[in-house]
Design a protein around this motif. Structure first.
Motif, PDB file in Angstrom:
ATOM      1  N   ARG B  43      43.070 -17.893  89.139  1.00  0.00           N
ATOM      2  CA  ARG B  43      43.707 -18.241  90.411  1.00  0.00           C
ATOM      3  C   ARG B  43      45.121 -18.776  90.199  1.00  0.00           C
ATOM      4  O   ARG B  43      46.050 -18.422  90.917  1.00  0.00           O
ATOM      5  N   GLN B  44      45.274 -19.605  89.175  1.00  0.00           N
ATOM      6  CA  GLN B  44      46.610 -20.147  88.919  1.00  0.00           C
ATOM      7  C   GLN B  44      47.581 -19.092  88.454  1.00  0.00           C
ATOM      8  O   GLN B  44      48.760 -19.148  88.756  1.00  0.00           O
ATOM      9  N   THR B  45      47.069 -18.139  87.684  1.00  0.00           N
ATOM     10  CA  THR B  45      47.937 -17.082  87.219  1.00  0.00           C
ATOM     11  C   THR B  45      48.202 -16.090  88.343  1.00  0.00           C
ATOM     12  O   THR B  45      49.092 -15.267  88.258  1.00  0.00           O
ATOM     13  N   GLY B  46      47.408 -16.184  89.407  1.00  0.00           N
ATOM     14  CA  GLY B  46      47.613 -15.270  90.524  1.00  0.00           C
ATOM     15  C   GLY B  46      47.085 -13.880  90.237  1.00  0.00           C
ATOM     16  O   GLY B  46      47.626 -12.895  90.716  1.00  0.00           O
ATOM     17  N   THR B  48      45.062 -11.823  91.420  1.00  0.00           N
ATOM     18  CA  THR B  48      44.281 -11.657  92.638  1.00  0.00           C
ATOM     19  C   THR B  48      44.534 -10.284  93.211  1.00  0.00           C
ATOM     20  O   THR B  48      45.456  -9.597  92.811  1.00  0.00           O
ATOM     21  N   ASN B  50      44.497  -8.097  97.125  1.00  0.00           N
ATOM     22  CA  ASN B  50      44.401  -8.265  98.570  1.00  0.00           C
ATOM     23  C   ASN B  50      43.396  -7.261  99.102  1.00  0.00           C
ATOM     24  O   ASN B  50      43.356  -6.121  98.664  1.00  0.00           O
ATOM     25  N   GLU B  59      43.980 -13.186  99.711  1.00  0.00           N
ATOM     26  CA  GLU B  59      44.021 -12.924  98.282  1.00  0.00           C
ATOM     27  C   GLU B  59      42.699 -13.343  97.674  1.00  0.00           C
ATOM     28  O   GLU B  59      42.280 -14.473  97.811  1.00  0.00           O
ATOM     29  N   ILE B 221      54.824  -6.708  97.727  1.00  0.00           N
ATOM     30  CA  ILE B 221      53.929  -7.820  97.387  1.00  0.00           C
ATOM     31  C   ILE B 221      52.665  -7.829  98.243  1.00  0.00           C
ATOM     32  O   ILE B 221      51.724  -8.551  97.931  1.00  0.00           O
ATOM     33  N   TYR B 226      49.369  -5.338  93.822  1.00  0.00           N
ATOM     34  CA  TYR B 226      50.714  -5.809  93.441  1.00  0.00           C
ATOM     35  C   TYR B 226      50.699  -6.589  92.129  1.00  0.00           C
ATOM     36  O   TYR B 226      51.603  -6.450  91.305  1.00  0.00           O
ATOM     37  N   PHE B 227      49.664  -7.388  91.948  1.00  0.00           N
ATOM     38  CA  PHE B 227      49.617  -8.145  90.690  1.00  0.00           C
ATOM     39  C   PHE B 227      49.734  -7.204  89.495  1.00  0.00           C
ATOM     40  O   PHE B 227      50.489  -7.448  88.563  1.00  0.00           O
ATOM     41  N   SER B 230      53.340  -5.777  88.989  1.00  0.00           N
ATOM     42  CA  SER B 230      54.301  -6.695  88.378  1.00  0.00           C
ATOM     43  C   SER B 230      53.904  -6.994  86.936  1.00  0.00           C
ATOM     44  O   SER B 230      54.747  -7.129  86.056  1.00  0.00           O
TER      45      SER B 230
END
Lengths: 313, 469
Positions: B43-46, B48, B50, B59, B221, B226-227, B230
């Motif tokens: 979660r902190q690293t994102g 995730t 959608n 997310e 995004i 998207y994660f 990137s």
């Protein structure tokens, strides 16, 4: 670097800076409303005016009550300048620029967003307000620390810093401008109780009340305070300090790219208006006029940066 | 009964022996704690995704299970040879379909399946992409039913996703359980981004001078993946661009940088064909680049994967894959196909309708587990409703027997519990070679008994180990 990425970095840091400043404004407002019994509504009104949102606020609320004001400035999703909106925007920009920032910076911004989503999930009662505001400031410090500690000193870093200092200069100029009448030397009021309260609030809203005591010769008067917030280059929220950094960061970018830009010229112009000046000279010129012009110049610089570095086209 | 990949009778299957011995020494509470730590890290690293149409959970995390899925080197060798063969056949098929169409003339694939296929792009006719590569990145979905029984469930030849989870799952395991990796040798997956970049560079247009400039094109995004976009751009060290960053400059695609426009030679696009070029395809698309197809046909950019590759991963074409493999490689397919009934054929439709409760029925062009019927799990009313849809538009569906998907245990607070899995290895194709990273994405149905592993339907993932034998 992509123009869009440069824009994303710049706006991420503008939004973060603004969120932090808003928290500080609320903190100062909250304090003065607690310590002064007379007319808290006028103090809250002044907070809204300082954050340049009087029209938007009055379109929603008729009166200035602490719960309404904090709700509007902290949580309101329809207010693009509420802390929550700003942090969400900053985080969207961080996602947009993830390939440019370190995982530490991304992690700090993402954590900030997650925390605020949690802390601002419901209206904040007065009893919780100091805790929430402290948390916002702590999270900004975390992002700033990650930026300083982990980022290469290249154009990526410079665009982040440009966002920070442009927003900060704008905020400081606005804060001083709103209180300019309290800073005008007026023999009948100097040293009066009202002036003292106004000055203290002013210093608190830029986290400068302790620094002022230590940094200047300690004398509480209008000229000293105005000098501290406008010209003193040791004070990290003063206009002079911000102008210094805007020039520096733009110079680094120009050197790196091997091209001179109009942005740099404009930053130099802003900087030279603040250099080698005496605060009394500015008073003579008219403090309000001086600050208004500075705000216009800052706005123009922002647009020029967007243009020179192709943020949008 | 299902094939369990970890246990055999009372014992443990070879590849899991060391893991099993380690697991027996572990404390459940500690592992539960590790599992929560992993979630917080994701979660902190994102990391995730959608979910479309799900406003509340904008997310979401894909659940990560900390028990690895382990394959022996020998098992992997056979799989990777099979994937290699299949990927070469897919490329040859696409080249043929868009040029001489020998396979249609030979009557092996019916012409209607191509001509009436939405994914078939007439704009690609008589054009050969740089280096002759159509599918630069392929994700082949495999399932297992027994010791030696692997089946291909689906070929993803458009823009397969999930590789970032393969990489992040391994990183997470390395951080959480370093001791596991010192006990036994697990083949590395971390070279994937480097290989991907090299593979894309090798596919650059022949007239490109100097080191090719690669960029990843994302819809933005708000896209569900998207994660990953990137992440891959970051890991490769290339720019992540959106349509509005690009324009045509002197016949090339160029990106808007802070210093002016810079030419891109290879675009790894994660935007669907329909949105790639508003002048050629979807006129309302804001995600693509107007005129990119002209630049492409002029040989001034490589688009990976090539437009029009979707015609090869269609579920109706899928049923012809064994013949397609044989036609182009002259060999029998190493990997088996799942028996597939094409509902467009009257006999198959009848069979499907008669046996609906035992079959899995999928939309020909569907993906992500949407619009699919799992017969054994469906209620009477759901079966009846689906039968109506089937009769209304039979050609839109294929049916397959419900496979006894193998299981690998997941960790629960009560201990290990079997769950069904599939496997998606990723193949990189350049003009010189096919490169398959040893591992892949193991998707796992987190709900007991469920056969649906798609993340959009609540599936999770596991780290996938290939052992050095």
């Amino acid at each position: 670097m992509l123009g869009k990425t440069a824009g994303g970095l710049y706006w991420m840091f503008r939004n973060l800076e603004r969120a932090e400043n808003t928290a500080r404004l609320i903190e100062a407002g909250f304090r003065i409303a607690l310590t002064r019994s007379t007319d808290p509504a006028s103090d809250w009104r002044s907070v809204i005016v300082t954050s340049a949102q009087q029209a938007a606020y009055e379109a929603k609320c008729q009166t200035y009550q602490s719960t309404q004001v904090t709700e509007f400035l902290l949580r309101d999703p329809s207010n693009p300048s509420s802390v929550m909106s700003l942090i969400k925007n900053a985080r969207d920009n961080a996602r947009l620029t993830r390939t440019a920032i370190t995982s530490e910076v991304w992690g700090a911004v993402n954590e900030t967003w997650m925390r605020l989503c949690d802390q601002l999930s419901a209206p904040v009662p007065d009893t919780e307000l100091p805790k929430v505001l402290a948390s916002i400031r702590r999270q900004s410090a975390l992002v700033r620390g990650a930026l300083h500690g982990t980022m290469l000193r290249n154009d990526v870093y410079d665009f982040c810093r440009l966002g920070t200092f442009l927003e900060r200069a704008d905020n400081t100029a606005r804060i001083v401008d709103v209180k300019y009448h309290a800073l005008l030397p007026s023999p009948s009021f100097v040293g009066s109780k009202m002036d003292n309260v106004q000055w203290e609030t002013l210093l608190r809203s830029v986290s400068g009340h302790r620094a002022f005591r230590w940094g200047s010769d300690g004398e509480y008067n209008a000229a000293n305070i105005a000098n501290f917030l406008i010209l003193d280059r040791r004070m990290p929220r003063s206009l002079g300090y911000c102008a210094d950094n805007l020039v520096d960061n733009l110079t680094y970018i120009c050197d790196q790219y091997g091209q001179e830009t109009e942005s740099l010229e404009r930053a130099h112009a802003i900087d030279s208006r603040l250099r080698g000046r005496d605060i009394h000279e500015i008073f003579d010129e008219g403090l309000h006029e001086f600050l208004s012009t500075t705000l216009i110049h800052l706005g123009e610089l922002g647009l020029q940066i967007e243009k020179d570095y192709r943020f949008f086209q | 009964m299902y094939f369990c990949e970890m246990t055999a009778g009372d014992g443990v299957r070879g590849p899991y022996a060391d893991y099993d011995a380690w697991f027996a020494q572990q404390d459940n509470a500690r592992l539960a704690q590790k599992s929560r730590e992993a979630e917080a890290f994701f979660r902190q690293t994102g990391i995730t995704f959608n979910v479309y149409g799900d406003k509340d959970a904008e997310e979401r995390l894909i659940p990560f299970d900390l028990v690895p899925r382990i394959l022996s080197g020998r098992e992997w060798d056979k799989l990777s040879r099979g994937v290699d063969q299949r990927v070469r056949a897919l490329n040859a098929f696409l080249h043929d379909i868009y040029n001489r169409q020998e396979i249609l003339r030979a009557g092996i694939v019916p012409i209607d399946l191509i001509a009436q296929n939405d994914a078939y792009l007439p704009q690609m006719m008589d054009f050969v992409p740089p280096g002759g590569v159509y599918t630069h990145i392929v994700g082949t979905d495999l399932v297992r039913t027994g010791e030696d029984d692997f089946f291909v469930l689906e070929d993803n030849a458009r823009t397969p996703s999930g590789v970032s989870y393969m990489l992040e799952n391994r990183e997470t395991m390395l951080q959480m359980f370093p001791e596991l990796f010192s006990k036994q040798k697990v083949k590395r997956v971390s070279d994937y981004p480097k290989n991907l970049r090299a593979s894309l560079e090798a596919s650059a247009p022949p007239n490109c001078k100097g080191r090719p400039c690669v960029a990843v094109l994302t819809p933005g995004i708000h896209n569900s993946a998207y994660f990953e976009h990137s992440f891959l751009a970051d890991q490769m060290g290339v720019q992540l661009v959106e349509g509005h960053d690009l324009r045509i400059v002197d016949g090339h695609i160029a990106m808007r940088t802070t210093r002016g426009f810079k030419v891109i030679d290879v675009l790894y696009r994660r935007v669907d064909d329909d949105f790639l070029d508003p002048l050629t395809f979807h006129p309302d698309s804001m995600l693509g680049v107007p005129g990119i197809m002209d630049v492409y046909r002029a040989g001034n950019i490589t688009i990976a994967n090539a437009p029009g590759t979707g015609v090869a991963d269609d579920k109706a074409i899928y049923s012809y894959m064994p013949d397609i493999v044989e036609f182009y490689t002259g060999e029998k397919a190493i990997l088996k196909n799942v028996e597939t009934f094409r509902c467009s054929e009257p006999d198959s439709l009848k069979y499907t309708l008669d046996n609906l409760k035992d079959l899995v029925v999928k939309e020909v062009h569907g993906s992500g587990g949407y619009g699919m019927l799992v017969g054994p799990a469906a209620s009477k009313a759901e079966l009846a409703a689906f039968a109506d849809k089937l009769r209304a538009n039979p050609a839109n569906y294929i049916a397959q027997p419900t496979l006894s998907l193998s299981t690998v245990p997941i960790f629960t607070e009560a201990g290990l519990a079997p769950r069904h899995v599939d496997l998606r290895p990723f193949a990189l194709v350049s003009p010189e070679q096919v490169n398959i990273v040893p591992g892949g994405l193991t998707r796992v149905a987190m709900t007991e008994g469920s056969l649906v592993v798609n993340s959009s339907q609540g599936g999770g993932t596991k780290d996938t180990w290939v052992l050095e034998d």
